[in-house]
Scaffold this motif. Structure first.
Motif, PDB file in Angstrom:
ATOM      1  N   SER A  75      17.277 -14.805  26.815  1.00 25.48           N
ATOM      2  CA  SER A  75      17.236 -14.212  25.471  1.00 25.48           C
ATOM      3  C   SER A  75      18.531 -14.333  24.682  1.00 25.48           C
ATOM      4  O   SER A  75      18.551 -14.030  23.492  1.00 25.48           O
ATOM      5  CB  SER A  75      16.853 -12.732  25.558  1.00 25.48           C
ATOM      6  OG  SER A  75      17.928 -11.982  26.100  1.00 25.48           O
ATOM      7  N   GLY A  76      19.618 -14.754  25.325  1.00 23.55           N
ATOM      8  CA  GLY A  76      20.888 -14.841  24.610  1.00 23.55           C
ATOM      9  C   GLY A  76      21.513 -13.490  24.342  1.00 23.55           C
ATOM     10  O   GLY A  76      22.166 -13.285  23.326  1.00 23.55           O
ATOM     11  N   THR A  77      21.314 -12.564  25.285  1.00 23.30           N
ATOM     12  CA  THR A  77      21.799 -11.194  25.126  1.00 23.30           C
ATOM     13  C   THR A  77      22.851 -10.882  26.179  1.00 23.30           C
ATOM     14  O   THR A  77      22.739 -11.299  27.325  1.00 23.30           O
ATOM     15  CB  THR A  77      20.631 -10.195  25.285  1.00 23.30           C
ATOM     16  OG1 THR A  77      19.606 -10.543  24.348  1.00 23.30           O
ATOM     17  CG2 THR A  77      21.070  -8.770  25.046  1.00 23.30           C
ATOM     18  N   VAL A  91      25.508  -7.771  22.274  1.00 25.63           N
ATOM     19  CA  VAL A  91      25.271  -8.852  21.329  1.00 25.63           C
ATOM     20  C   VAL A  91      24.017  -9.617  21.746  1.00 25.63           C
ATOM     21  O   VAL A  91      23.747  -9.784  22.926  1.00 25.63           O
ATOM     22  CB  VAL A  91      26.489  -9.809  21.237  1.00 25.63           C
ATOM     23  CG1 VAL A  91      26.789 -10.471  22.559  1.00 25.63           C
ATOM     24  CG2 VAL A  91      26.319 -10.849  20.145  1.00 25.63           C
ATOM     25  N   GLN A  92      23.266 -10.031  20.747  1.00 28.75           N
ATOM     26  CA  GLN A  92      22.189 -10.994  20.942  1.00 28.75           C
ATOM     27  C   GLN A  92      22.397 -12.047  19.869  1.00 28.75           C
ATOM     28  O   GLN A  92      22.461 -11.725  18.672  1.00 28.75           O
ATOM     29  CB  GLN A  92      20.816 -10.350  20.817  1.00 28.75           C
ATOM     30  CG  GLN A  92      19.697 -11.334  21.122  1.00 28.75           C
ATOM     31  CD  GLN A  92      18.336 -10.677  21.188  1.00 28.75           C
ATOM     32  OE1 GLN A  92      18.093  -9.657  20.553  1.00 28.75           O
ATOM     33  NE2 GLN A  92      17.448 -11.266  21.952  1.00 28.75           N
ATOM     34  N   ALA A 127      31.264 -19.639  25.796  1.00 20.70           N
ATOM     35  CA  ALA A 127      31.190 -18.757  24.635  1.00 20.70           C
ATOM     36  C   ALA A 127      32.293 -17.722  24.754  1.00 20.70           C
ATOM     37  O   ALA A 127      32.532 -17.182  25.838  1.00 20.70           O
ATOM     38  CB  ALA A 127      29.832 -18.067  24.573  1.00 20.70           C
ATOM     39  N   VAL A 128      32.954 -17.451  23.651  1.00 20.96           N
ATOM     40  CA  VAL A 128      33.977 -16.414  23.592  1.00 20.96           C
ATOM     41  C   VAL A 128      33.436 -15.321  22.681  1.00 20.96           C
ATOM     42  O   VAL A 128      33.051 -15.584  21.540  1.00 20.96           O
ATOM     43  CB  VAL A 128      35.314 -16.975  23.062  1.00 20.96           C
ATOM     44  CG1 VAL A 128      36.360 -15.876  22.992  1.00 20.96           C
ATOM     45  CG2 VAL A 128      35.785 -18.131  23.943  1.00 20.96           C
ATOM     46  N   ASN A 133      34.279  -7.287  17.792  1.00 22.59           N
ATOM     47  CA  ASN A 133      33.305  -7.812  16.837  1.00 22.59           C
ATOM     48  C   ASN A 133      32.425  -8.837  17.556  1.00 22.59           C
ATOM     49  O   ASN A 133      32.557 -10.041  17.342  1.00 22.59           O
ATOM     50  CB  ASN A 133      34.017  -8.441  15.637  1.00 22.59           C
ATOM     51  CG  ASN A 133      33.056  -8.759  14.521  1.00 22.59           C
ATOM     52  OD1 ASN A 133      31.842  -8.580  14.646  1.00 22.59           O
ATOM     53  ND2 ASN A 133      33.591  -9.253  13.415  1.00 22.59           N
ATOM     54  N   PRO A 134      31.510  -8.375  18.422  1.00 25.24           N
ATOM     55  CA  PRO A 134      30.770  -9.288  19.291  1.00 25.24           C
ATOM     56  C   PRO A 134      29.855 -10.270  18.577  1.00 25.24           C
ATOM     57  O   PRO A 134      29.490 -11.288  19.161  1.00 25.24           O
ATOM     58  CB  PRO A 134      29.980  -8.357  20.207  1.00 25.24           C
ATOM     59  CG  PRO A 134      30.058  -7.010  19.622  1.00 25.24           C
ATOM     60  CD  PRO A 134      31.219  -6.975  18.695  1.00 25.24           C
ATOM     61  N   GLN A 135      29.492 -10.024  17.324  1.00 31.90           N
ATOM     62  CA  GLN A 135      28.658 -10.988  16.596  1.00 31.90           C
ATOM     63  C   GLN A 135      29.441 -12.245  16.215  1.00 31.90           C
ATOM     64  O   GLN A 135      28.852 -13.248  15.834  1.00 31.90           O
ATOM     65  CB  GLN A 135      28.048 -10.342  15.348  1.00 31.90           C
ATOM     66  CG  GLN A 135      26.965  -9.331  15.646  1.00 31.90           C
ATOM     67  CD  GLN A 135      25.753  -9.949  16.356  1.00 31.90           C
ATOM     68  OE1 GLN A 135      25.376 -11.093  16.148  1.00 31.90           O
ATOM     69  NE2 GLN A 135      25.150  -9.172  17.230  1.00 31.90           N
TER      70      GLN A 135
END
Length: 170
Positions: A75-77, A91-92, A127-128, A133-135
């Motif tokens: 899901s990219g979460t 974050v997603q 991915a960092v 600010n996780p978005q």
């Protein structure tokens, strides 16, 4: 992940569809985190993170304050789980999800100071994710084939496992 400071063992929970008790309705259909007493093995928390099609808890990173960060490869979460077992979505993001061409999205994860670094095996990137600010996810090409497991060595060094035929650690 072992949390020696708090005497806990944190284990992701998912169904890849290969276990004896796997069923079509559970395969790649949930993400969870088990938190156990490191000495006795007693369950401290069973934390459900997500249910329904398109979920697979893969790895967990631990912050110094005991907060756990769990990757969901489909899901990219990234989920945040507090030391008392409360879960929220950190974050997603579409850049973190399973790519349409196949392979895993989020895989290994490491806590590095004020950010998380996660492996995106299917697209061969890292991915960092800044915790403040996780978005604001950024991706960079991985210095190896398909990054899988990650281990932070302080705030500025990272060990990466290459999940290709090379089978190496960089």
């Amino acid at each position: 992940t072992v949390d020696r400071h708090r005497g806990r063992l944190l284990v992701t929970n998912a169904d890849l569809g290969l276990a004896d008790r796997s069923r079509p309705e559970t395969t790649r259909a949930f993400a969870g985190l088990g938190i156990y007493d490191l000495r006795t093995g007693r369950v401290i928390h069973r934390v459900p993170l997500a249910t329904g099609p398109g979920h697979f808890a893969n790895d967990v990173a631990l912050a110094p304050d005991g907060t756990a960060y769990v990757t969901d490869s489909i899901s990219g979460t990234i989920y945040r789980v507090t030391p008392n077992g409360t879960a929220t979505t950190l974050v997603q993001h579409p850049d973190l999800a399973q790519p349409p061409t196949g392979g895993w999205g989020l895989n290994g994860i490491a806590h590095m100071g004020d950010q998380l670094v996660a492996a995106l095996s299917g697209v061969r990137k890292l991915a960092v994710i800044p915790l403040a600010n996780p978005q604001q996810v950024t991706t960079i090409s991985a210095p190896i084939g398909a990054p899988d497991g990650l281990l932070a060595l302080g705030r500025d060094r990272l060990l990466l496992v290459d999940n290709t035929a090379a089978n190496r650690v960089v």
